[in-house]
Design an enzyme around this catalytic site. Sequence first.
Site, mmCIF file in Angstrom:
data_model
loop_
_atom_site.group_PDB
_atom_site.id
_atom_site.type_symbol
_atom_site.label_atom_id
_atom_site.label_comp_id
_atom_site.label_asym_id
_atom_site.label_seq_id
_atom_site.Cartn_x
_atom_site.Cartn_y
_atom_site.Cartn_z
ATOM 1 N N LYS A 33 -9.655 -4.729 8.065
ATOM 2 C CA LYS A 33 -8.628 -5.043 7.141
ATOM 3 C C LYS A 33 -8.587 -6.424 6.503
ATOM 4 C CE LYS A 33 -4.709 -2.932 9.270
ATOM 5 N NZ LYS A 33 -3.295 -2.971 9.746
ATOM 6 N N ASP A 73 1.806 -2.425 5.026
ATOM 7 C CA ASP A 73 2.104 -2.686 6.452
ATOM 8 C C ASP A 73 3.775 -3.307 6.483
ATOM 9 O OD1 ASP A 73 0.298 -1.663 8.124
ATOM 10 O OD2 ASP A 73 -0.740 -3.439 8.442
#
Length: 277
Positions: free
Chosen positions: A70, A107
């Site tokens: 990520k 997210d």
Amino acid sequence: MSDEKIPLAGVIGSPVAHSRSPQLHRHWLTSLGLQGFYVPMDVAPDNLERVLRTLPDAGFVGCNITIPHKEAVMRIADKITDRATLIGAANTLIFRPDGTIIADNTDGYGFIENLKQGAPDWVPNAGPCVVMGAGGAARAVIAALADAGVEEILLTNRTRMRAEKLKEEFGKRISVADWVQAGNLIEEAATVVNTTSLGMVGKPELRAPLDGLRPGTVVTDIVYTPLQTRLLKEAEEAGCTVVDGLGMLLHQAVPGFERWFGVRPEVDAAARAAALR
Ligand code: NAP
């Protein structure tokens, strides 16, 4: 015969076999009657850039990114959205037709949409919001809470320095407390969020005293294996409104799917069932 290309997408991680994203995206593709495929791709860190630069030529329109890539994708992408910059990590990539890569982070969006769906009466500024944990997911959660209008965030983490660092970045609305204070903080809270990995299958239990939970407090855990953590069980018994973490996973997938396949999918009972399959 049509020369229209069938869009391809997927999730890149290592390991990636545990990911629930393929079942979810395939459910949406099938139920919406769309052409397209979504595949898991186990890619080692050393191969990440080479794979990402090749995928657009193979017909990929984008992909999700999971552990451990990520942060690394931020150094590879050609353009980074503001919210990914703020969070310092990306979970969704969009490949433009010319092969350039846009990195986004959904997210925080997934977290807040799940909270709103699971607790429709949630009011951002009803009182302090306690956030436990200061890891990667906490950054997205704090950014989303601040963006939604939460004015006071009480942040506690085992490693206090990590919480102090988040305060430096996110500013005055955050107050940092020692990890041993977690139980006391909860007594004052209108919203409680666990962003630590405690309570997850294979990890230790969250041991903070939870007897301060009051009816009306909104409590959410971003851990979703198991769906009902100790925090959520005790919160439910105390009369709190509880929101489990699976919905965050489902909602964070929506913006990517819409960009890649052209239709905004629903997060409903069928999508939940597909992700749990
Ligand atoms: P991370 O960056 O590794 O952070 C882990 C956090 O847990 C840190 O705050 C860490 O505290 C704390 N922690 C770990 N072990 C602990 C212990 N024994 N005692 C006290 N605190 C402990 O991980 P992450 O990426 O933020 O992910 C955290 C959790 O969220 C994972 O379970 C992940 O699966 C879940 N998650 C769910 C979603 C979703 O869509 N629902 C999305 C992202 C992540 P220290 O700083 O002191 O180490």
